[in-house]
Write an enzyme that holds these catalytic residues in place. Structure first.
Site, mmCIF file in Angstrom:
data_model
loop_
_atom_site.group_PDB
_atom_site.id
_atom_site.type_symbol
_atom_site.label_atom_id
_atom_site.label_comp_id
_atom_site.label_asym_id
_atom_site.label_seq_id
_atom_site.Cartn_x
_atom_site.Cartn_y
_atom_site.Cartn_z
ATOM 1 N N ASN A 135 0.840 -1.194 0.000
ATOM 2 C CA ASN A 135 0.000 0.000 0.000
ATOM 3 C C ASN A 135 0.880 1.250 0.000
ATOM 4 O O ASN A 135 1.325 1.719 1.040
ATOM 5 C CB ASN A 135 -0.925 -0.017 1.222
ATOM 6 C CG ASN A 135 -1.968 1.089 1.172
ATOM 7 O OD1 ASN A 135 -1.804 2.069 0.457
ATOM 8 N ND2 ASN A 135 -3.027 0.931 1.944
ATOM 9 N N PHE A 136 1.100 1.772 -1.207
ATOM 10 C CA PHE A 136 1.855 3.005 -1.375
ATOM 11 C C PHE A 136 0.914 4.178 -1.648
ATOM 12 O O PHE A 136 1.338 5.182 -2.215
ATOM 13 C CB PHE A 136 2.815 2.887 -2.571
ATOM 14 C CG PHE A 136 3.904 1.867 -2.407
ATOM 15 C CD1 PHE A 136 4.629 1.777 -1.231
ATOM 16 C CD2 PHE A 136 4.219 1.003 -3.443
ATOM 17 C CE1 PHE A 136 5.650 0.835 -1.097
ATOM 18 C CE2 PHE A 136 5.239 0.066 -3.317
ATOM 19 C CZ PHE A 136 5.950 -0.021 -2.139
ATOM 20 N N SER A 137 -0.346 4.069 -1.263
ATOM 21 C CA SER A 137 -1.317 4.987 -1.856
ATOM 22 C C SER A 137 -2.420 5.507 -0.950
ATOM 23 O O SER A 137 -3.210 6.339 -1.389
ATOM 24 C CB SER A 137 -1.970 4.302 -3.058
ATOM 25 O OG SER A 137 -2.367 2.979 -2.733
ATOM 26 N N CYS A 138 -2.524 5.063 0.281
ATOM 27 C CA CYS A 138 -3.605 5.541 1.156
ATOM 28 C C CYS A 138 -3.413 7.033 1.443
ATOM 29 O O CYS A 138 -2.366 7.432 1.965
ATOM 30 C CB CYS A 138 -3.609 4.752 2.460
ATOM 31 S SG CYS A 138 -4.888 5.300 3.617
ATOM 32 N N ASN A 202 -5.993 3.609 -5.958
ATOM 33 C CA ASN A 202 -6.492 3.841 -4.609
ATOM 34 C C ASN A 202 -7.344 5.110 -4.644
ATOM 35 O O ASN A 202 -7.572 5.687 -5.708
ATOM 36 C CB ASN A 202 -5.323 3.976 -3.622
ATOM 37 C CG ASN A 202 -5.728 3.583 -2.198
ATOM 38 O OD1 ASN A 202 -6.852 3.822 -1.765
ATOM 39 N ND2 ASN A 202 -4.809 2.979 -1.474
ATOM 40 N N THR A 203 -7.779 5.559 -3.497
ATOM 41 C CA THR A 203 -8.705 6.686 -3.448
ATOM 42 C C THR A 203 -8.052 8.008 -3.829
ATOM 43 O O THR A 203 -6.844 8.187 -3.723
ATOM 44 C CB THR A 203 -9.318 6.798 -2.046
ATOM 45 O OG1 THR A 203 -8.260 6.844 -1.075
ATOM 46 C CG2 THR A 203 -10.217 5.615 -1.754
ATOM 47 N N CYS A 345 -41.122 11.794 -26.458
ATOM 48 C CA CYS A 345 -40.691 13.062 -25.867
ATOM 49 C C CYS A 345 -41.731 13.565 -24.862
ATOM 50 O O CYS A 345 -42.937 13.569 -25.146
ATOM 51 C CB CYS A 345 -40.478 14.098 -26.965
ATOM 52 S SG CYS A 345 -40.023 15.735 -26.362
ATOM 53 N N CYS A 379 -26.762 22.006 -36.410
ATOM 54 C CA CYS A 379 -26.302 20.909 -35.545
ATOM 55 C C CYS A 379 -24.913 20.433 -35.963
ATOM 56 O O CYS A 379 -24.641 20.219 -37.141
ATOM 57 C CB CYS A 379 -27.286 19.743 -35.615
ATOM 58 S SG CYS A 379 -26.826 18.338 -34.559
ATOM 59 N N CYS A 385 -27.533 16.988 -26.369
ATOM 60 C CA CYS A 385 -28.974 16.783 -26.174
ATOM 61 C C CYS A 385 -29.280 15.343 -25.790
ATOM 62 O O CYS A 385 -30.089 15.078 -24.890
ATOM 63 C CB CYS A 385 -29.739 17.182 -27.431
ATOM 64 S SG CYS A 385 -29.240 16.299 -28.923
#
Length: 418
Positions: A135-138, A202-203, A345, A379, A385
């Site tokens: 875990n290098f990333s927390c 990771n987060t 629609c 267009c 759209c």
């Protein structure tokens, strides 16, 4: 009865009954939780990060991001690594391997010094782990000697990966932080030090919301808060981008990837596989829906494989990589003009407002009929759209118009807009 297909896949020489693992997090932090997950059908876990350091957690420590009444588009987590003593975690590992010998026991570890990394690698290996994840990333550790601060330092990534490789015979995965401009740099350092695979992502460092009463971020801890990790469906696009980057880099594309980040459905899982992931890790959706989501993910993959005539899941790994090309190589010779189904629609006007205020003023509003009408001459085929319309398949791709001087030919188009 669920459809039977071969969802088994080999990851780092370890045969997995399916690609689904719990990621290192609160959802797999003791024996009972993991035993229940295994009984439910998960092929393996990456046990919640074990360290020498014992965190002192805050309360509360979770928050969510919402949009237009939709709960939990993103999830903020201020919890750190395992709060259990090392020996307690090691005993859980020994019991799990004894009671579930066919399941894959990955274990996440994190030290603050080279010696700690070596100690953890040796002890977890002896306890029966099948794979080690570094875990290098927390991003929410209270010590700058651990977590994502280390993951942004290639020298430390190399040093600690090498120390672990010298301390175990097991496959080693380096878990990357997305809190960096170029993930390749630390990933290459881990590979050069002997890492057998990369897990990503990771987060993401985040502030999800501001509490307007306490004038701080959420969650509020005695009137204060902090930056911490963000996960869930909202980070899936970031995860997919980083995985694509790694799997197409000449120095990394041969390295197995464990994909993480916003996997909630079988479609999400398949997207990670198509970009080259041979292993998948899940947390945030389990926190919402429980362990049984794996049943839906396995079933969905099986039916997709049946529909497409695919016999083995591993045959799908990396199938989307060749079709994702540099922006300068995209075919820009044509426009696909949307078509509006007047029968379905509902006259809400969202397409008209979005096109006028943020597009090319190419939709006319017919007051009497309360219907939008596309002006083919204005267009440009951007499909804003189509993406804002709340009615499924009301606005769909229509006429293909080739630009002046371009050669007309058959164009492959997106089919599913779910």
């Amino acid at each position: 009865m669920s459809l039977r297909k071969d969802l088994s896949i080999e990851f780092l020489g370890v045969k997995c009954e399916n690609p689904f693992f719990l990621s290192s997090s609160p959802v797999c932090s003791n024996y009972d939780m993991i035993a229940k997950a295994f009984d439910t059908g998960w092929a393996g876990v990456f046990y919640k990060t074990i360290g020498i350091f014992l965190p002192n957690e805050c309360s509360p420590r979770f928050d969510i991001a919402r949009k237009e009444g939709t709960p939990w588009t993103g999830f903020k987590n201020m919890e750190q690594i395992s709060d259990k003593p090392l020996e307690t975690n090691l005993e859980y590992l020994r019991r799990l391997k004894k009671d579930y010998p066919t399941k894959v026991l990955g274990v996440s570890i994190m030290g603050s010094t080279e010696e700690e990394w070596r100690i953890l690698a040796k002890k977890v290996t002896e306890a029966g782990a099948d794979i080690l994840e570094l875990n290098f990333s927390c991003p929410q550790m209270t010590s700058h000697a651990m977590g994502s601060d280390v993951g942004q330092n290639p020298e430390l990534v190399y040093k600690y990966t090498k120390a672990v490789k010298e301390s175990t015979h097991l496959p080693v995965i380096a878990k990357m932080t997305p809190n960096i401009g170029n993930m390749y740099v630390p990933a290459k350092a881990a590979i050069d030090a002997g890492a057998d695979a990369i897990s990503a992502i990771n987060t993401v460092k985040s502030i999800t919301n501001i509490d307007l009463d306490n004038m701080t971020a959420m969650p509020v801890v005695d009137g204060k808060s902090s930056v911490s990790g963000y996960s869930g469906a909202a980070v899936k696009p970031i995860a997919l981008r980083f995985i694509h980057e790694l799997k197409t880099h000449p120095d990394c594309k041969h390295i197995p990837i464990s994909g993480i980040g916003g996997i909630e459905t079988w479609q999400d899982a398949l997207e990670f596989i198509l970009l080259g992931s041979t292993n998948l890790q899940v947390t945030t959706s389990v926190m919402q829906y429980g362990y049984r989501i794996v049943e839906d993910m396995k079933s969905g993959l099986a039916y997709y494989m049946e529909e497409k005539g695919v016999d083995k899941l591993e045959d799908l790994v990396g199938k989307a990589l060749d079709q994702i090309i540099p922006a300068e190589d995209l075919d820009r010779d044509f426009m696909i003009i949307p078509d509006i189904n007047e029968e379905t629609c509902v006259g809400c006007g969202r397409c008209y407002v979005s096109c006028y205020d943020a597009g090319h003023q190419a939709i006319e509003w017919q007051d009497k009929e309360r219907l939008p009408k596309i002006d083919d001459e204005k267009c440009v085929g951007c499909h804003l759209c189509l993406n804002v319309c709340p009615v499924l398949n009301c606005i769909t791709p229509g006429e293909v118009k080739f630009k002046e001087g371009a050669k007309e030919r058959e164009i492959k188009q997106q089919i599913n807009y779910l």
